[in-house]
Write a protein that holds these residues in place. Structure first.
Motif, PDB file in Angstrom:
ATOM      1  N   ILE A   1      57.842 -19.095  -1.360  1.00  0.00           N
ATOM      2  CA  ILE A   1      56.402 -19.398  -1.335  1.00  0.00           C
ATOM      3  C   ILE A   1      56.159 -20.715  -0.610  1.00  0.00           C
ATOM      4  N   ASP A   2      56.925 -21.748  -0.956  1.00  0.00           N
ATOM      5  CA  ASP A   2      56.779 -23.045  -0.286  1.00  0.00           C
ATOM      6  C   ASP A   2      57.098 -22.929   1.203  1.00  0.00           C
ATOM      7  N   PHE A   3      58.082 -22.099   1.531  1.00  0.00           N
ATOM      8  CA  PHE A   3      58.473 -21.924   2.932  1.00  0.00           C
ATOM      9  C   PHE A   3      57.312 -21.344   3.744  1.00  0.00           C
ATOM     10  N   VAL A   4      56.651 -20.323   3.223  1.00  0.00           N
ATOM     11  CA  VAL A   4      55.530 -19.712   3.933  1.00  0.00           C
ATOM     12  C   VAL A   4      54.356 -20.689   4.026  1.00  0.00           C
ATOM     13  N   MET A   5      54.130 -21.465   2.968  1.00  0.00           N
ATOM     14  CA  MET A   5      53.058 -22.457   3.008  1.00  0.00           C
ATOM     15  C   MET A   5      53.309 -23.479   4.117  1.00  0.00           C
ATOM     16  N   LYS A   6      54.591 -23.905   4.240  1.00  0.00           N
ATOM     17  CA  LYS A   6      54.917 -24.933   5.223  1.00  0.00           C
ATOM     18  C   LYS A   6      54.945 -24.379   6.638  1.00  0.00           C
TER      19      LYS A   6
ATOM     20  N   SER B   1      47.838 -21.183   2.539  1.00  0.00           N
ATOM     21  CA  SER B   1      47.565 -21.693   1.200  1.00  0.00           C
ATOM     22  C   SER B   1      48.522 -21.024   0.218  1.00  0.00           C
ATOM     23  N   TYR B   2      48.512 -21.492  -1.012  1.00  0.00           N
ATOM     24  CA  TYR B   2      49.386 -20.901  -2.030  1.00  0.00           C
ATOM     25  C   TYR B   2      49.065 -19.411  -2.219  1.00  0.00           C
ATOM     26  N   GLN B   3      47.754 -19.089  -2.351  1.00  0.00           N
ATOM     27  CA  GLN B   3      47.374 -17.694  -2.559  1.00  0.00           C
ATOM     28  C   GLN B   3      47.771 -16.836  -1.361  1.00  0.00           C
ATOM     29  N   GLU B   4      47.563 -17.358  -0.154  1.00  0.00           N
ATOM     30  CA  GLU B   4      47.920 -16.605   1.040  1.00  0.00           C
ATOM     31  C   GLU B   4      49.429 -16.363   1.105  1.00  0.00           C
ATOM     32  N   ALA B   5      50.213 -17.382   0.750  1.00  0.00           N
ATOM     33  CA  ALA B   5      51.669 -17.248   0.821  1.00  0.00           C
ATOM     34  C   ALA B   5      52.170 -16.193  -0.154  1.00  0.00           C
ATOM     35  N   VAL B   6      51.676 -16.219  -1.389  1.00  0.00           N
ATOM     36  CA  VAL B   6      52.107 -15.218  -2.367  1.00  0.00           C
ATOM     37  C   VAL B   6      51.717 -13.821  -1.896  1.00  0.00           C
ATOM     38  N   ALA B   7      50.491 -13.699  -1.386  1.00  0.00           N
ATOM     39  CA  ALA B   7      50.029 -12.394  -0.915  1.00  0.00           C
ATOM     40  C   ALA B   7      50.890 -11.873   0.224  1.00  0.00           C
TER      41      ALA B   7
ATOM     42  N   ASP C   1      52.990 -14.016 -13.599  1.00  0.00           N
ATOM     43  CA  ASP C   1      54.315 -14.627 -13.461  1.00  0.00           C
ATOM     44  C   ASP C   1      55.287 -13.673 -12.776  1.00  0.00           C
ATOM     45  N   GLU C   2      55.155 -12.378 -13.062  1.00  0.00           N
ATOM     46  CA  GLU C   2      56.051 -11.394 -12.463  1.00  0.00           C
ATOM     47  C   GLU C   2      55.819 -11.299 -10.956  1.00  0.00           C
ATOM     48  N   GLU C   3      54.558 -11.367 -10.525  1.00  0.00           N
ATOM     49  CA  GLU C   3      54.242 -11.317  -9.099  1.00  0.00           C
ATOM     50  C   GLU C   3      54.763 -12.564  -8.374  1.00  0.00           C
ATOM     51  N   ILE C   4      54.611 -13.716  -9.002  1.00  0.00           N
ATOM     52  CA  ILE C   4      55.103 -14.956  -8.403  1.00  0.00           C
ATOM     53  C   ILE C   4      56.630 -14.916  -8.291  1.00  0.00           C
ATOM     54  N   GLN C   5      57.275 -14.388  -9.338  1.00  0.00           N
ATOM     55  CA  GLN C   5      58.736 -14.270  -9.302  1.00  0.00           C
ATOM     56  C   GLN C   5      59.187 -13.328  -8.187  1.00  0.00           C
TER      57      GLN C   5
ATOM     58  N   LEU D   1      54.179 -10.607  -0.998  1.00  0.00           N
ATOM     59  CA  LEU D   1      54.041  -9.358  -1.733  1.00  0.00           C
ATOM     60  C   LEU D   1      53.628  -8.208  -0.818  1.00  0.00           C
ATOM     61  N   GLY D   2      53.357  -8.531   0.457  1.00  0.00           N
ATOM     62  CA  GLY D   2      52.950  -7.505   1.402  1.00  0.00           C
ATOM     63  C   GLY D   2      51.542  -7.027   1.191  1.00  0.00           C
ATOM     64  N   GLU D   3      50.684  -7.892   0.662  1.00  0.00           N
ATOM     65  CA  GLU D   3      49.306  -7.517   0.379  1.00  0.00           C
ATOM     66  C   GLU D   3      48.354  -8.378   1.198  1.00  0.00           C
ATOM     67  N   ARG D   4      47.088  -7.994   1.230  1.00  0.00           N
ATOM     68  CA  ARG D   4      46.081  -8.752   1.971  1.00  0.00           C
ATOM     69  C   ARG D   4      45.455  -9.805   1.066  1.00  0.00           C
TER      70      ARG D   4
END
Length: 350
Positions: free
Chosen positions: A73-78, A83-89, A14-18, A92-95
Motif C-alpha cells: 500500500i505504501d509502495f503504491v502511494m509513493k 492516496s491511501y484509498q486509491e492505493a488499496v483499491a 481489515d481483511e481487505e487491507i491485509q 484489490l483490482g477495484e475502481r
C-alpha cells in the motif's frame, strides 16, 4: 464565506487491507518499471532508484535516501502518486471512484481577529531561552523583538511568535513554553496559518522552514558560515502546508528561487507504524509544484531532525560529519529494533 465539497468514502475492512498488503511487492515493483537485482541475502535492489530495496520474506520495501519504508500500500502511494484509498483499491483490482458515497455541503467559517496574549513587562526570559537554550544569534533575536515579531507572554513567560499581513496587522500567533523537556505549544485563538512568521530579506532568495525557531536557527547557521543572514528571506509555515508560502510569494514578486529547509523526520512514523519523513515528502512535493510555476527550487535538508538540532550540535563542537554519524547511528538502532535483516542492512552503505 466559502463553500467546499466534503466527501465520505467506503471503509476498507481489515481483511481487505491485509489482502492489499499481501500483493507480491517484487512483482509490483517490476510492474512500475523497476529493474531489480540481488541486493543482499534476502533483498532485491532496484537499479537507479536512489537506494530502493525490497525484502522478500517480509514483503516490504525500504528507500534509503528518502528514509521511507512500508508494504505494498505504501509502495503504491509513493510510486503511484496515490492516496491511501486509491492505493488499496488498485491493489484489490477495484475502481476507487466506486467508494464515493455522498456529497455534502460544508460552509467554512471565517476567522475573527487573532487574540494575542498580553506582553510581559520585559522579555528577559524569552531572550535568554532563545539565545542560551536554543543557540540563536542574539542580533537576530533583538531585531525580531524590535519588529514586534517575538515577545514574552505576561502570565506564563511563553515565547510568542507573530505573523502579520501586508498592512502590519497581526494574523498569526504561536506560543511556545520556555520550561521543561516537553514545552507547551499552542496557536492563539483565530491564528491564521496562511500568514507566515517572517525574517525579511533583501534579495530574490527565499528559505522555507517549518517553525519560527527553525527559521532563526537557519539564519544563525548562515551567519556562522560567513554569510549575511539579512540578505535572504526566511519564513516559517507553522506546519507542512504551503498556504503561507503562496501568500508570501504574492507579496514578493522579485523572489525567483525557493529553498525548502524543512524538517528531516527520519525517525517519524505514521499511524500504521511505518516510517514517514513528513518534512522531506512535503519538500519534494513542493519542489515539483513550484518548479512548474517557474521558480528555481532546491532542498536544504538538516543533518539531524531540524536546523535547531544542527545548530546546537555545531555550537557544541560537532562537525557536519559528526551530525551525519549521529543520524546514521539513530537509524541503525531503529532498524535493529525493527529486526531489519543485518545482511541487507549492509547494502545500504551507511
Amino acid at each position: 464565506m466559502t463553500t467546499e465539497i466534503k466527501k465520505t468514502y467506503r471503509h476498507f475492512t481489515d481483511e481487505e487491507i491485509q489482502r492489499a498488503n499481501s500483493v507480491d511487492l517484487i512483482d509490483l515493483a517490476r510492474q512500475y518499471g523497476f529493474q531489480l537485482e540481488k541486493g543482499g541475502r534476502k533483498a532485491m535492489h532496484a537499479k537507479q532508484s536512489g537506494g530502493l530495496y525490497i525484502f522478500k520474506d517480509s514483503n516490504r520495501f525500504y528507500h534509503w535516501t528518502a528514509d521511507e519504508k512500508g508494504g505494498p500500500i505504501d509502495f503504491v502511494m509513493k510510486y503511484g502518486n496515490a492516496s491511501y484509498q486509491e492505493a488499496v483499491a488498485m491493489l484489490l483490482g477495484e475502481r476507487y471512484e466506486s467508494y464515493i458515497r455522498e456529497s455534502v455541503t460544508y460552509v467554512k467559517e471565517e476567522k475573527g481577529e487573532v487574540i494575542l496574549p498580553d506582553k510581559a513587562e520585559n522579555f528577559k526570559r524569552v531572550y535568554w531561552y532563545l539565545i542560551s537554550i536554543r543557540g540563536i544569534d542574539s542580533q537576530i533575536v533583538s531585531v525580531l523583538m524590535n519588529e514586534k515579531k517575538i515577545y514574552q507572554e505576561g502570565k506564563y513567560g511563553n515565547c510568542v511568535f507573530v505573523g502579520y499581513d501586508e498592512t502590519g496587522t497581526a494574523k498569526y500567533c504561536s506560543m511556545r513554553g520556555t520550561y521543561g523537556s516537553k514545552p507547551f505549544k499552542m496557536d492563539a485563538v483565530n491564528s491564521d496559518k496562511s500568514y507566515p512568521f517572517v525574517i525579511e530579506g533583501k534579495g530574490n532568495h527565499l528559505f522555507v522552514c517549518e517553525s519560527p525557531i527553525d527559521a532563526m536557527s537557519h539564519a544563525t547557521l548562515a551567519g556562522m558560515f560567513k554569510k549575511d543572514w539579512k540578505d535572504d528571506h526566511r519564513i516559517s509555515l507553522g506546519c507542512v502546508w504551503d498556504g503561507a508560502l503562496e501568500r508570501y510569494l504574492s507579496w514578493h514578486p522579485e523572489i525567483n528561487k525557493i529553498v525548502f529547509a524543512l524538517d528531516n523526520d527520519y525517525l517519524a512514523r505514521d499511524k500504521d507504524d511505518n516510517y514517514r519523513n513528513w518534512g522531506q515528502l512535503a519538500a519534494r512535493k513542493w519542489c515539483d509544484k513550484y518548479n512548474e510555476m517557474g521558480y528555481d527550487v532546491a532542498i536544504h535538508k538538516p543533518h539531524l531532525k531540524d536546523f535547531n538540532q544542527d545548530l546546537l550540535g555545531i555550537r557544541g563542537g560537532k562537525t557536519p560529519a559528526d551530525l551525519d554519524t549521529i543520524r546514521e547511528n539513530e537509524l541503525r538502532l531503529a532498524f535493529e529494533k525493527d529486526a531489519v535483516d543485518e545482511n541487507s542492512l549492509e547494502e545500504f552503505e551507511l
